[in-house]
Design a protein around this motif. Structure first.
Motif, PDB file in Angstrom:
ATOM      1  N   LEU A 374     -39.784 -29.858 -41.052  1.00 43.11           N
ATOM      2  CA  LEU A 374     -39.728 -31.304 -41.291  1.00 43.11           C
ATOM      3  C   LEU A 374     -38.461 -31.894 -40.687  1.00 43.11           C
ATOM      4  O   LEU A 374     -37.401 -31.267 -40.697  1.00 43.11           O
ATOM      5  CB  LEU A 374     -39.771 -31.605 -42.788  1.00 43.11           C
ATOM      6  N   ALA A 378     -36.577 -36.360 -44.222  1.00 44.28           N
ATOM      7  CA  ALA A 378     -37.976 -36.422 -44.644  1.00 44.28           C
ATOM      8  C   ALA A 378     -38.116 -36.148 -46.143  1.00 44.28           C
ATOM      9  O   ALA A 378     -37.263 -35.518 -46.779  1.00 44.28           O
ATOM     10  CB  ALA A 378     -38.809 -35.423 -43.853  1.00 44.28           C
ATOM     11  N   LEU A 380     -40.769 -34.401 -48.938  1.00 45.97           N
ATOM     12  CA  LEU A 380     -41.901 -33.485 -49.117  1.00 45.97           C
ATOM     13  C   LEU A 380     -42.310 -33.522 -50.575  1.00 45.97           C
ATOM     14  O   LEU A 380     -41.549 -33.134 -51.459  1.00 45.97           O
ATOM     15  CB  LEU A 380     -41.516 -32.062 -48.704  1.00 45.97           C
ATOM     16  N   ILE A 401     -33.735 -32.629 -46.386  1.00 49.41           N
ATOM     17  CA  ILE A 401     -35.033 -33.060 -46.891  1.00 49.41           C
ATOM     18  C   ILE A 401     -34.963 -33.186 -48.411  1.00 49.41           C
ATOM     19  O   ILE A 401     -34.124 -32.590 -49.063  1.00 49.41           O
ATOM     20  CB  ILE A 401     -36.179 -32.107 -46.501  1.00 49.41           C
ATOM     21  N   ARG A 429     -40.165 -40.774 -43.017  1.00 55.83           N
ATOM     22  CA  ARG A 429     -41.189 -39.763 -42.825  1.00 55.83           C
ATOM     23  C   ARG A 429     -41.460 -39.037 -44.140  1.00 55.83           C
ATOM     24  O   ARG A 429     -40.546 -38.539 -44.789  1.00 55.83           O
ATOM     25  CB  ARG A 429     -40.742 -38.750 -41.774  1.00 55.83           C
ATOM     26  N   TYR A 431     -44.307 -36.349 -46.380  1.00 63.68           N
ATOM     27  CA  TYR A 431     -45.362 -35.350 -46.272  1.00 63.68           C
ATOM     28  C   TYR A 431     -45.730 -34.896 -47.675  1.00 63.68           C
ATOM     29  O   TYR A 431     -44.904 -34.918 -48.593  1.00 63.68           O
ATOM     30  CB  TYR A 431     -44.882 -34.148 -45.444  1.00 63.68           C
TER      31      TYR A 431
END
Length: 557
Positions: A374, A378, A380, A401, A429, A431
């Motif tokens: 990643l 980002a 997650l 992250i 971003r 995820y």
């Protein structure tokens, strides 16, 4: 010793260890085990027992004792309306901030709702008039009960005092016999900690800080929802302690962070040589059974809890609870840290070797590669069942992250919607790593009206045709009913689901195609198909390889 006598003996002993000096008893039959234990403690000079025949008067007597002394006073009564007569004093204690510990004896569950004599619904009897209420449960002659009972009393004592004093309710169910039977045998020692209360709760006074005893053999464990992570990771690093962080603890970064502690702690020889003198926990740990076993055996287990009315202690091993902890810097040669790091690196390398030997998409391989690949900054979001456990076992330390998961109740509910909300708040971003059932459970999270903001969120769905985590549990051995009642296979076409919502869709064909599959913007779906049986075998291979690598370090180190 019968269970009722054992429970009452331990409860009264732990109250005395916590600092209880006064108890008020309104006599009755179902409360006989407590009455006898209290009388014995009074005769031994450990506390003062006050007996009153009227429960309402008894409760207000306790209120006066606690109001003047500022210390919790226990109220004890039998079942039925006796407990209801405590209510006026409990309400007054709630409104005026007076610490009371209300112990109501109760009938066991099999007698409730049957018309059995002197039986009413006493669960949460005092409603919002108490700071906390707990159903103690019928005592059983099995290991673990003593830790449960003692930690429960310590928790009740701590909540009654801090941060805002008030009443706490313990509903204690007893089965007959209610009096001692002359047998002193029990499956485990009934004794408590010789140093005092099972768990010492540091009162929430301004500037109060718990100073950890100087030691090199310490560990920092970081679980879900931890706060002030950077401060304590820095302190642990200065002290030369390893940092064992769950992914959503967001402390798996830096030289002191481990990635394979789940496997290290599964090797008895390693655990025996690496017994910490103190463990400090932040947040709520609970992903790894070997880690929980370590906490259970910890000599000194300090829980850092911003809210002293609620602290995470899943194995009931906490010796102290505090809002602030100071970890001292201790000079040394660093052998403790290096030993952990050497074993961790060996285990992680062994895990990577097994994963890299498989070209197909695997669940732990996907988790590892997703976390590692990643971009900086980002987010997650992980499902709370298998995906977060895979991350815990294979995610290498890295910075940059943020990992989130709904580990408060660890449910399957609303994970798509939670991921969308987190992504919208994150603004960058984002995820999500979800199992197929978790994704299907919240398909409505994909429903976004034409005027709603769209998150930049790639949802990676691990499709193993059902409940993958059950394939790693003992239920998997039940071949005939397994698929129907645990595996729950389905035939959903995820490409069709994406098309129905007009969302981009990609199928991850090989492990090496992950970065390509994740490219794009906006809300999109990536499907990774795996096989549950092969996944269970792969996890066994990972464990075997990691354990062998750890044992090798013990032989050569």
């Amino acid at each position: 010793m019968n269970p009722a006598t054992a429970l009452a003996t331990v409860l009264v002993d732990e109250l005395a260890r916590c600092g209880m000096t006064d108890v008020v008893l309104a006599p009755g039959s179902r409360s006989a085990p407590l009455a006898l234990a209290l009388d014995a403690a009074d005769r031994a000079g450990r506390l003062r027992l006050h007996v009153r025949i009227d429960e309402r008067s008894a409760a207000f007597l306790g209120l006066g004792l606690a109001k003047r002394s500022g210390r919790p006073v226990a109220l004890v009564c039998t079942s039925g309306t006796a407990a209801a007569n405590f209510l006026p004093a409990v309400v007054e204690a709630h409104e005026s901030g007076v610490p009371l510990l209300v112990l109501t004896a109760d009938r066991p569950p099999e007698l409730r709702g049957t018309g059995a004599n002197q039986t009413i619904d006493q669960v949460k009897l005092y409603g919002t008039a108490v700071r906390w209420s707990s159903e103690v449960g019928v005592p059983e002659d099995r290991p673990g009960m003593v830790a449960y009972w003692r930690s429960l009393v310590s928790r009740a004592w701590g909540i009654a005092l801090a941060p805002a004093p008030g009443p706490v309710h313990l509903n204690v169910a007893f089965r007959e016999p209610l009096v001692p039977d002359g047998d002193e045998n029990w499956c485990e020692p009934l004794d408590g900690d010789a140093t005092g209360a099972w768990t010492k709760v540091r009162a929430a006074t301004p500037g109060s800080v718990l100073h950890v005893p100087p030691t090199r053999r310490g560990l920092l464990v970081v679980g879900d929802g931890a706060v002030n992570v950077k401060r304590y990771v820095a302190a642990a690093s200065m002290a030369g302690w390893p940092v064992l962080s769950e992914p959503s603890g967001n402390a798996r970064y830096g030289d002191h962070a481990l990635s394979a502690h789940h496997f290290l702690l599964g090797v008895p020889e390693f655990v025996e040589r690496h017994r910490p003198e103190v463990v400090v926990t932040l947040g709520k740990p609970g992903l790894s059974r070997p880690l929980l076993a370590l906490l259970r055996r910890a000599e000194e287990h300090i829980v850092l809890a911003p809210d002293l009315t609620r602290w995470p202690d899943p194995v009931r091993s906490a010796t102290q609870v505090a809002q602030e902890v100071e970890i001292p810097v201790v000079s040394g040669d660093g052998a403790w840290l290096r030993s952990w790091q050497t074993a961790d690196l060996a285990a992680a390398d062994a895990v990577d070797a097994v994963l890299d030997s498989v070209a197909e998409v695997t669940e732990p391989g996907l988790a590892r590669d997703l976390a590692a690949g990643l971009p900086g900054g980002a987010l997650l979001f992980s499902a709370a069942s298998m995906p977060i456990r895979d991350l815990d076992q294979v995610m290498r330390p890295r910075r940059g992250i943020r990992v989130l998961a709904n580990r408060g109740a660890s449910g399957i509910d609303g994970l798509v919607s939670t991921a969308v909300g987190a992504a919208l708040a994150h603004g960058g971003r984002s995820y999500a790593l979800l199992g197929d059932l978790a994704f299907l459970h919240d398909q409505n999270g994909l429903l976004l009206g034409p005027h709603e903001r769209r998150p930049d969120l790639a949802i990676v769905v691990v499709n193993n045709q059902g409940g993958g985590i059950f394939s790693l549990l003992p239920q998997a051995a039940l071949a005939d009913p397994f698929e129907r009642v645990f595996g729950t296979p389905h035939s959903v076409d995820f490409a069709a689901v994406a098309e129905a919502h007009r969302l981009p869709y990609r199928r991850l064909e090989t492990a090496g195609d992950l970065s390509k599959a994740l490219t794009g913007e906006g809300l999109r779906i990536v499907e990774a198909r795996t096989d549950r049986e092969r996944n269970a075998a792969l996890h066994a291979d990972l464990r075997t390889a990691a354990h062998a690598a750890v044992r090798e370090t013990l032989t050569t180190g």
